[in-house]
Write a protein that holds these residues in place. Sequence first.
Motif, PDB file in Angstrom:
ATOM      1  N   GLY A 182       0.800  -1.218   0.000  1.00 21.79           N
ATOM      2  CA  GLY A 182       0.000   0.000   0.000  1.00 21.79           C
ATOM      3  C   GLY A 182       0.830   1.264   0.000  1.00 21.79           C
ATOM      4  O   GLY A 182       0.554   2.209  -0.754  1.00 21.79           O
ATOM      5  N   VAL A 183       1.861   1.297   0.825  1.00 24.36           N
ATOM      6  CA  VAL A 183       2.707   2.495   0.896  1.00 24.36           C
ATOM      7  C   VAL A 183       3.481   2.695  -0.403  1.00 24.36           C
ATOM      8  O   VAL A 183       3.623   3.825  -0.902  1.00 24.36           O
ATOM      9  N   THR A 184       3.995   1.607  -0.994  1.00 20.49           N
ATOM     10  CA  THR A 184       4.761   1.724  -2.239  1.00 20.49           C
ATOM     11  C   THR A 184       3.907   2.260  -3.378  1.00 20.49           C
ATOM     12  O   THR A 184       4.317   3.161  -4.121  1.00 20.49           O
ATOM     13  N   THR A 185       2.712   1.709  -3.558  1.00 17.16           N
ATOM     14  CA  THR A 185       1.832   2.200  -4.621  1.00 17.16           C
ATOM     15  C   THR A 185       1.399   3.643  -4.368  1.00 17.16           C
ATOM     16  O   THR A 185       1.285   4.437  -5.319  1.00 17.16           O
ATOM     17  N   LEU A 186       1.190   4.008  -3.113  1.00 15.59           N
ATOM     18  CA  LEU A 186       0.796   5.383  -2.801  1.00 15.59           C
ATOM     19  C   LEU A 186       1.920   6.355  -3.132  1.00 15.59           C
ATOM     20  O   LEU A 186       1.684   7.414  -3.751  1.00 15.59           O
ATOM     21  N   LEU A 187       3.148   6.030  -2.756  1.00 23.17           N
ATOM     22  CA  LEU A 187       4.275   6.911  -3.058  1.00 23.17           C
ATOM     23  C   LEU A 187       4.534   6.991  -4.562  1.00 23.17           C
ATOM     24  O   LEU A 187       4.854   8.067  -5.098  1.00 23.17           O
ATOM     25  N   THR A 188       4.412   5.868  -5.257  1.00 24.47           N
ATOM     26  CA  THR A 188       4.620   5.882  -6.711  1.00 24.47           C
ATOM     27  C   THR A 188       3.573   6.734  -7.402  1.00 24.47           C
ATOM     28  O   THR A 188       3.881   7.499  -8.328  1.00 24.47           O
ATOM     29  N   MET A 189       2.338   6.628  -6.956  1.00 20.42           N
ATOM     30  CA  MET A 189       1.271   7.431  -7.548  1.00 20.42           C
ATOM     31  C   MET A 189       1.479   8.920  -7.263  1.00 20.42           C
ATOM     32  O   MET A 189       1.251   9.772  -8.134  1.00 20.42           O
ATOM     33  N   ALA A 190       1.934   9.237  -6.056  1.00 22.91           N
ATOM     34  CA  ALA A 190       2.209  10.644  -5.721  1.00 22.91           C
ATOM     35  C   ALA A 190       3.360  11.187  -6.567  1.00 22.91           C
ATOM     36  O   ALA A 190       3.320  12.345  -7.030  1.00 22.91           O
ATOM     37  N   THR A 231      -5.657  11.777 -12.113  1.00 18.16           N
ATOM     38  CA  THR A 231      -4.639  11.450 -11.112  1.00 18.16           C
ATOM     39  C   THR A 231      -5.199  11.562  -9.700  1.00 18.16           C
ATOM     40  O   THR A 231      -4.821  10.774  -8.820  1.00 18.16           O
ATOM     41  N   GLY A 232      -6.091  12.521  -9.469  1.00 17.60           N
ATOM     42  CA  GLY A 232      -6.674  12.656  -8.142  1.00 17.60           C
ATOM     43  C   GLY A 232      -7.521  11.451  -7.751  1.00 17.60           C
ATOM     44  O   GLY A 232      -7.425  10.950  -6.620  1.00 17.60           O
ATOM     45  N   VAL A 233      -8.331  10.956  -8.686  1.00 19.35           N
ATOM     46  CA  VAL A 233      -9.162   9.789  -8.389  1.00 19.35           C
ATOM     47  C   VAL A 233      -8.296   8.543  -8.230  1.00 19.35           C
ATOM     48  O   VAL A 233      -8.531   7.715  -7.334  1.00 19.35           O
ATOM     49  N   CYS A 234      -7.287   8.383  -9.087  1.00 15.22           N
ATOM     50  CA  CYS A 234      -6.392   7.225  -8.953  1.00 15.22           C
ATOM     51  C   CYS A 234      -5.660   7.244  -7.611  1.00 15.22           C
ATOM     52  O   CYS A 234      -5.518   6.212  -6.944  1.00 15.22           O
ATOM     53  N   LEU A 235      -5.213   8.435  -7.204  1.00 17.67           N
ATOM     54  CA  LEU A 235      -4.559   8.553  -5.908  1.00 17.67           C
ATOM     55  C   LEU A 235      -5.527   8.234  -4.769  1.00 17.67           C
ATOM     56  O   LEU A 235      -5.139   7.613  -3.759  1.00 17.67           O
ATOM     57  N   THR A 236      -6.779   8.619  -4.926  1.00 22.96           N
ATOM     58  CA  THR A 236      -7.787   8.317  -3.910  1.00 22.96           C
ATOM     59  C   THR A 236      -8.025   6.810  -3.803  1.00 22.96           C
ATOM     60  O   THR A 236      -8.174   6.266  -2.700  1.00 22.96           O
ATOM     61  N   PHE A 237      -8.061   6.127  -4.938  1.00 20.86           N
ATOM     62  CA  PHE A 237      -8.252   4.671  -4.912  1.00 20.86           C
ATOM     63  C   PHE A 237      -7.074   3.967  -4.231  1.00 20.86           C
ATOM     64  O   PHE A 237      -7.277   3.032  -3.441  1.00 20.86           O
ATOM     65  N   VAL A 238      -5.854   4.410  -4.534  1.00 16.42           N
ATOM     66  CA  VAL A 238      -4.686   3.788  -3.901  1.00 16.42           C
ATOM     67  C   VAL A 238      -4.691   4.051  -2.406  1.00 16.42           C
ATOM     68  O   VAL A 238      -4.413   3.150  -1.594  1.00 16.42           O
ATOM     69  N   PHE A 239      -5.025   5.274  -2.022  1.00 18.66           N
ATOM     70  CA  PHE A 239      -5.104   5.611  -0.605  1.00 18.66           C
ATOM     71  C   PHE A 239      -6.242   4.844   0.074  1.00 18.66           C
ATOM     72  O   PHE A 239      -6.119   4.404   1.235  1.00 18.66           O
ATOM     73  N   GLY A 240      -7.367   4.655  -0.642  1.00 16.47           N
ATOM     74  CA  GLY A 240      -8.474   3.889  -0.091  1.00 16.47           C
ATOM     75  C   GLY A 240      -8.116   2.435   0.157  1.00 16.47           C
ATOM     76  O   GLY A 240      -8.569   1.834   1.130  1.00 16.47           O
TER      77      GLY A 240
END
Length: 447
Positions: free
Chosen positions: A280-288, A311-320
């Motif tokens: 989860g953290v890796t995908t979140l940092l990569t998306m950011a 990008t905002g929605v994709c980041l929200t999904f990864v964070f979710g």
Amino acid sequence: MGSGHYFWAILYFASLCSASLANNAKINFREKEKKVLDQILGAGKYDARIRPSGINGTDGPAIVRINLFVRSIMTISDIKMEYSVQLTFREQWTDERLKFDDIQGRLKYLTLTEANRVWMPDLFFSNEKEGHFHNIIMPNVYIRIFPNGSVLYSIRISLTLACPMNLKLYPLDRQICSLRMASYGWTTDDLVFLWKSGDPVQVVKNLHLPRFTLEKFLTDYCNSKTNTGEYSCLKVDLLFKREFSYYLIQIYIPCCMLVIVSWVSFWLDQGAVPARVSLGVTTLLTMATQTSGINASLPPVSYTKAIDVWTGVCLTFVFGALLEFALVNYASRSDMHKENMKKKRRDLEQASLDAASDLLDTDSNATFAMKPLVRHPGDPLALEKRLQCEVHMQAPKRPNCCKTWLSKFPTRSKRIDVISRITFPLVFALFNLVYWSTYLFREEEDE
């Protein structure tokens, strides 16, 4: 010496004489060209400070016709909102003072390389940021004077022009970049610019742009009025369409892959805490990082762009997905606590039953007041139970598919994972449907 030798000698002498006469004729012709230039541009005969007269020698404004040949378009910068173009710029007008004798059609035109020898329109590019002439190997400029007094001025120049862009639909957008030309000092009473009839703007074949396609171009007039008068102005609108394939490969597909990778944690075991947290953290940092890289190549505008929504929605999904694991971890600990409490309760009940059996064994002679096992029909408690049974029998239960399916998973944490496996992809697919239909249809409407 025979007669044949005399014939060849005479022929050779005649050829030498004809070549000499031709060279003399060329020299005399160039001399005549020089005399014509001195005649029309000599000292005291032509003043370049005075503008030409109007049509048919009237006092009306001088008419200057413009045409362009676009040689190349180098760059189109989104962050600077500008574009660079190299073009051949041509102006043509008539100056009655420059008429000359064409020597029975032999002198088609006179060529000059010094623009200060004749009157020149004071044209400038109103949206220019930078520009320069080309001087390799010689200055790329010429002036042709025709026998009827028509003057053709041609020059090759490179310009960097401002191009205000609307990036609301980026990268599904189309941009219109203009090239504006106007008179700086002469008002429309003295000077008027017109587009040349028939292909006023030409574009080189096979024009290649890295991220755009030139769809079409339009010519128009843009006369401006100021406190000092009205000035003639021409403009060319270049319509560029952004190539979407580059952004599909570089942005949209990688973002989709990151979102899908974040869903892998739903299929991992609840006890694999390090694996799920690191994923989860890796995908979140990569998306950011991906989002910041996209914004670095764009100007900081005040409105929301199409790429910002994506990008905002994709980041929200990864964070979710990361928050979902936190919820699963909390539910897992709650389920474990409940199991421990149930186990303790069962142990206590078992201990109490054992104690009661021991007490019965020791007090076997004691008497107890027992309630009757079978109640009489008139007993109110028996009537109440009978009514409840009839109500339950009259209202049959409807089977709930979701509850039946979820009952296969005994713990809440497992149920959350199973629901997330279905909910996240469905919501993301719905978002894609709404996103692409909205922006693609809006793009067609803007056309």
